[in-house]
Structure formats: structure tokens, C-alpha cells
Design a protein around this motif. Structure first.
Motif, PDB file in Angstrom:
ATOM      1  N   VAL A 124       0.839  -1.192   0.000  1.00 13.23           N
ATOM      2  CA  VAL A 124       0.000   0.000   0.000  1.00 13.23           C
ATOM      3  C   VAL A 124       0.872   1.239   0.000  1.00 13.23           C
ATOM      4  CG1 VAL A 124      -1.728   1.349   1.269  1.00 13.23           C
ATOM      5  CG2 VAL A 124      -1.882  -1.151   1.219  1.00 13.23           C
ATOM      6  N   ILE A 125       0.650   2.090  -0.992  1.00 16.42           N
ATOM      7  CA  ILE A 125       1.297   3.397  -1.046  1.00 16.42           C
ATOM      8  C   ILE A 125       0.299   4.383  -0.455  1.00 16.42           C
ATOM      9  CG2 ILE A 125       2.337   5.159  -2.531  1.00 16.42           C
ATOM     10  CD1 ILE A 125       2.746   2.868  -4.614  1.00 16.42           C
ATOM     11  N   GLY A 126       0.581   4.837   0.748  1.00 19.06           N
ATOM     12  CA  GLY A 126      -0.362   5.673   1.473  1.00 19.06           C
ATOM     13  C   GLY A 126       0.067   7.124   1.499  1.00 19.06           C
ATOM     14  N   LEU A 127      -0.817   7.998   1.073  1.00 18.78           N
ATOM     15  CA  LEU A 127      -0.554   9.436   1.078  1.00 18.78           C
ATOM     16  C   LEU A 127      -1.386  10.099   2.164  1.00 18.78           C
ATOM     17  CD1 LEU A 127       0.738  11.935  -0.525  1.00 18.78           C
ATOM     18  CD2 LEU A 127      -1.522  12.137  -1.557  1.00 18.78           C
ATOM     19  N   ALA A 128      -0.776  11.006   2.908  1.00 22.14           N
ATOM     20  CA  ALA A 128      -1.486  11.824   3.884  1.00 22.14           C
ATOM     21  C   ALA A 128      -0.628  13.031   4.217  1.00 22.14           C
ATOM     22  CB  ALA A 128      -1.819  11.033   5.147  1.00 22.14           C
ATOM     23  N   ARG A 129      -1.267  14.052   4.774  1.00 23.82           N
ATOM     24  CA  ARG A 129      -0.557  15.301   5.049  1.00 23.82           C
ATOM     25  C   ARG A 129       0.275  15.243   6.321  1.00 23.82           C
ATOM     26  NH1 ARG A 129      -5.235  19.562   5.197  1.00 23.82           N
ATOM     27  NH2 ARG A 129      -6.212  17.807   6.263  1.00 23.82           N
ATOM     28  N   ARG A 130      -0.159  14.483   7.303  1.00 23.14           N
ATOM     29  CA  ARG A 130       0.486  14.471   8.621  1.00 23.14           C
ATOM     30  C   ARG A 130       1.602  13.435   8.674  1.00 23.14           C
ATOM     31  NH1 ARG A 130      -2.818  16.031  13.011  1.00 23.14           N
ATOM     32  NH2 ARG A 130      -1.175  15.126  14.312  1.00 23.14           N
ATOM     33  N   ALA A 131       2.857  13.907   8.648  1.00 25.84           N
ATOM     34  CA  ALA A 131       3.997  12.998   8.647  1.00 25.84           C
ATOM     35  C   ALA A 131       4.042  12.154   9.914  1.00 25.84           C
ATOM     36  CB  ALA A 131       5.289  13.793   8.494  1.00 25.84           C
ATOM     37  N   ASP A 132       3.677  12.735  11.073  1.00 23.76           N
ATOM     38  CA  ASP A 132       3.744  11.976  12.318  1.00 23.76           C
ATOM     39  C   ASP A 132       2.748  10.820  12.311  1.00 23.76           C
ATOM     40  OD1 ASP A 132       1.650  13.850  12.326  1.00 23.76           O
ATOM     41  OD2 ASP A 132       1.675  14.071  14.515  1.00 23.76           O
ATOM     42  N   ARG A 133       1.560  11.070  11.801  1.00 26.12           N
ATOM     43  CA  ARG A 133       0.573   9.991  11.734  1.00 26.12           C
ATOM     44  C   ARG A 133       1.003   8.918  10.733  1.00 26.12           C
ATOM     45  NH1 ARG A 133      -5.548  12.530  11.840  1.00 26.12           N
ATOM     46  NH2 ARG A 133      -5.446  13.430  13.931  1.00 26.12           N
ATOM     47  N   LEU A 134       1.507   9.342   9.591  1.00 31.25           N
ATOM     48  CA  LEU A 134       1.955   8.369   8.588  1.00 31.25           C
ATOM     49  C   LEU A 134       3.085   7.507   9.123  1.00 31.25           C
ATOM     50  CD1 LEU A 134       2.064   9.949   5.016  1.00 31.25           C
ATOM     51  CD2 LEU A 134       0.790   7.946   5.775  1.00 31.25           C
ATOM     52  N   GLU A 135       3.975   8.095   9.893  1.00 34.26           N
ATOM     53  CA  GLU A 135       5.081   7.329  10.460  1.00 34.26           C
ATOM     54  C   GLU A 135       4.562   6.271  11.427  1.00 34.26           C
ATOM     55  OE1 GLU A 135       8.547   5.616  11.511  1.00 34.26           O
ATOM     56  OE2 GLU A 135       8.086   6.867   9.761  1.00 34.26           O
ATOM     57  N   ARG A 136       3.533   6.607  12.190  1.00 37.90           N
ATOM     58  CA  ARG A 136       2.948   5.614  13.089  1.00 37.90           C
ATOM     59  C   ARG A 136       2.317   4.466  12.301  1.00 37.90           C
ATOM     60  NH1 ARG A 136       1.482  10.248  16.262  1.00 37.90           N
ATOM     61  NH2 ARG A 136      -0.629  10.298  15.405  1.00 37.90           N
ATOM     62  N   ARG A 154       3.239   3.511   9.262  1.00 34.36           N
ATOM     63  CA  ARG A 154       4.353   2.745   8.681  1.00 34.36           C
ATOM     64  C   ARG A 154       4.967   1.811   9.720  1.00 34.36           C
ATOM     65  NH1 ARG A 154       9.107   1.804   8.789  1.00 34.36           N
ATOM     66  NH2 ARG A 154       9.399   3.250  10.525  1.00 34.36           N
ATOM     67  N   ALA A 155       5.131   2.313  10.951  1.00 34.50           N
ATOM     68  CA  ALA A 155       5.690   1.489  12.016  1.00 34.50           C
ATOM     69  C   ALA A 155       4.772   0.314  12.339  1.00 34.50           C
ATOM     70  CB  ALA A 155       5.928   2.335  13.260  1.00 34.50           C
ATOM     71  N   GLU A 156       3.481   0.528  12.292  1.00 36.22           N
ATOM     72  CA  GLU A 156       2.523  -0.536  12.578  1.00 36.22           C
ATOM     73  C   GLU A 156       2.475  -1.582  11.470  1.00 36.22           C
ATOM     74  OE1 GLU A 156      -2.305  -1.216  12.586  1.00 36.22           O
ATOM     75  OE2 GLU A 156      -1.555   0.805  12.974  1.00 36.22           O
ATOM     76  N   LEU A 157       2.440  -1.121  10.209  1.00 34.11           N
ATOM     77  CA  LEU A 157       2.176  -2.028   9.092  1.00 34.11           C
ATOM     78  C   LEU A 157       3.440  -2.584   8.443  1.00 34.11           C
ATOM     79  CD1 LEU A 157      -0.866  -0.267   7.381  1.00 34.11           C
ATOM     80  CD2 LEU A 157      -0.832  -2.036   9.147  1.00 34.11           C
ATOM     81  N   GLY A 158       4.579  -1.975   8.697  1.00 37.92           N
ATOM     82  CA  GLY A 158       5.828  -2.530   8.204  1.00 37.92           C
ATOM     83  C   GLY A 158       6.132  -2.174   6.766  1.00 37.92           C
ATOM     84  N   ALA A 159       7.010  -2.976   6.159  1.00 37.74           N
ATOM     85  CA  ALA A 159       7.582  -2.642   4.858  1.00 37.74           C
ATOM     86  C   ALA A 159       6.558  -2.646   3.729  1.00 37.74           C
ATOM     87  CB  ALA A 159       8.716  -3.610   4.528  1.00 37.74           C
ATOM     88  N   ARG A 160       5.441  -3.299   3.937  1.00 41.09           N
ATOM     89  CA  ARG A 160       4.427  -3.326   2.875  1.00 41.09           C
ATOM     90  C   ARG A 160       3.675  -2.004   2.765  1.00 41.09           C
ATOM     91  NH1 ARG A 160       3.395  -8.022   0.353  1.00 41.09           N
ATOM     92  NH2 ARG A 160       4.282  -9.923   1.233  1.00 41.09           N
ATOM     93  N   PHE A 161       3.838  -1.131   3.745  1.00 40.52           N
ATOM     94  CA  PHE A 161       3.215   0.190   3.692  1.00 40.52           C
ATOM     95  C   PHE A 161       4.279   1.223   3.352  1.00 40.52           C
ATOM     96  CE2 PHE A 161       1.775   4.238   5.417  1.00 40.52           C
ATOM     97  CZ  PHE A 161       0.480   4.302   4.936  1.00 40.52           C
TER      98      PHE A 161
END
Length: 231
Positions: free
Chosen positions: A29-41, A43-50
Motif C-alpha cells: 500500500v502506497i499511502g498518502l497523507a498530510r500528517r507525517a507523524d501519523r503516517l510514520e505511526r 508505517r511502524a505498525e504495518l511494516g515494509a508493505r506500507f
């Protein structure tokens, strides 16, 4: 090669719930969002597939990075234009609607989904991909004070239908998830208790059934896929 999806607005609400389910199924999944802090969380949860792409759908440079990331992945099987802009909160009637805000709503809810589709169309065709634009019942019901958001979603409905007619090789759908317990829905009803609304996690399975079953192109609601039955 694993299937790949773009999900905009992927850091919260339905976008996050869908991203979790797709990753659980083995998708990238290539996920786009404005909030870098939320996206990092996420990414940390879902791993390399995100694959996190911080940006705003209204910014051409951010959309270009999104398309480049999909190209680098080598395929694109699903585009979900989920990111939306509500507009002012509390929502004003149309006779008092700030026109600059209305333009911003349309840039996010109508122009951006088309721009992302334009930049990824070749990848979607090559993979036999699916396009899902997230709609709203405000597109078809004349709710007072919902004129900005509702009219933008009506425009998105028509845009989706025309894209489907122009590109029959790509299933194009509008999916109306109904009311959900999200930040945007709370902003639509400031101060109200929305705890009775369904959580996005309960809606994502219906969206996945739409993607899996690929019915004839058109507009669907969560109720159409509440069970395995597909009309």
C-alpha cells in the motif's frame, strides 16, 4: 509480484482501516497523507508493505511523487481516492459560503482525484486495476448546510461515471461508506456525540468486497456489500 494499491488519506479513518486490511492480505500500500507523524505511526505498525508518502493531494509536486512511487513499485492494481475536505466547520449555508473555501473543497474532492487518476492511468491499465472514489450520501440528498461538500461529491460521482464510460477496461466505482466515527464527521457536527456512528473498521470489509467482486461500474453504498451478496 504482490498487488499494489494507492490509498489517499491513509493515516486515519477509512483510509487507515482499508490500508490495514490490504496489508493483512499481502498487498503493498502506497499511502498518502498530510500528517507525517501519523503516517510514520502507520508505517511502524504495518511494516515494509506500507510505503508512506507525506503530502497533500492538491499539490502537483506531491501527486507527482505519488505517481513516481507507484511506477517504481512496478504495478498498480487499485487506486482509492479517499482523501476529502469538508470545508468550514460549522458548515455554512450556500448564501454565506466563502468562495475561497469552496474552491479549496473542489480542489481536494474533485480536481485532485482526477489528477491522480490521470498520472496513474497507464499503470492501472497495464495491471487491470480498479478505481474507487469515496463518495457521500450528501451528493444525492440536499442536506441544509452541506452544499459545499455535497456538491463536490456530486461532481465526483459524475466524474467517476464518465471515466468509467470513457475507460471500460478499468472498473470505476463511487463507494458511499455512510456515516462513520471519524474526525471529519465530528467536524461536521461540532460538539455532538457521534459515538453511535460505525467505526471505519466495520466499513472496510464492504469496500473490500466491492474491490474483490468488481460488479458493473457505478455508484454503490456500504449496504450493497454488507453481506457477500452482490447485485
Amino acid at each position: 509480484m504482490a498487488s499494489t494499491a494507492i490509498v489517499t488519506g491513509a493515516s486515519a479513518g477509512l483510509g487507515l482501516a482499508l490500508s490495514r486490511e490490504l496489508v493483512r492480505r499481502g498487498w503493498h500500500v502506497i499511502g498518502l497523507a498530510r500528517r507525517a507523524d501519523r503516517l510514520e505511526r502507520v508505517r511502524a505498525e504495518l511494516g515494509a508493505r506500507f510505503i508512506a508518502v507525506t503530502g497533500d493531494v492538491v499539490e502537483p509536486g506531491d501527486r507527482a511523487r505519488l505517481a513516481e512511487t507507484a511506477s517504481a513499485a512496478g504495478r498498480l492494481d487499485l487506486l482509492v481516492n479517499n482523501a476529502s475536505r469538508l470545508g468550514p466547520s460549522p458548515m455554512p449555508s450556500l448564501d454565506r459560503y466563502p468562495l475561497a473555501e469552496l474552491e479549496a473543497v473542489y480542489r481536494t474532492n474533485v480536481v485532485a482525484p482526477l489528477a491522480i487518476l490521470q498520472s496513474t492511468l497507464a499503470l492501472l491499465v497495464a495491471s487491470g486495476g480498479v478505481v474507487v472514489n469515496i463518495g457521500s450520501d450528501a451528493a444525492i440528498e440536499p442536506y441544509p448546510n452541506w452544499g459545499g461538500y455535497g456538491s463536490s461529491k456530486a461532481a465526483l460521482d459524475q466524474l467517476t461515471a464518465i471515466l468509467g464510460a470513457e475507460h471500460p477496461e478499468i472498473p470505476c466505482y463511487t463507494f458511499d461508506p455512510g456515516d462513520m466515527r471519524t474526525e471529519m464527521h465530528q467536524a461536521a457536527f461540532p460538539g455532538a456525540d457521534i459515538s453511535d456512528r460505525p467505526a471505519p473498521e466495520t466499513v472496510a470489509p464492504a469496500l473490500l468486497r466491492l474491490i474483490d467482486n468488481r460488479p458493473k461500474r457505478g455508484r454503490y453504498t456500504v449496504a450493497d456489500f454488507a453481506t457477500e451478496a452482490v447485485r
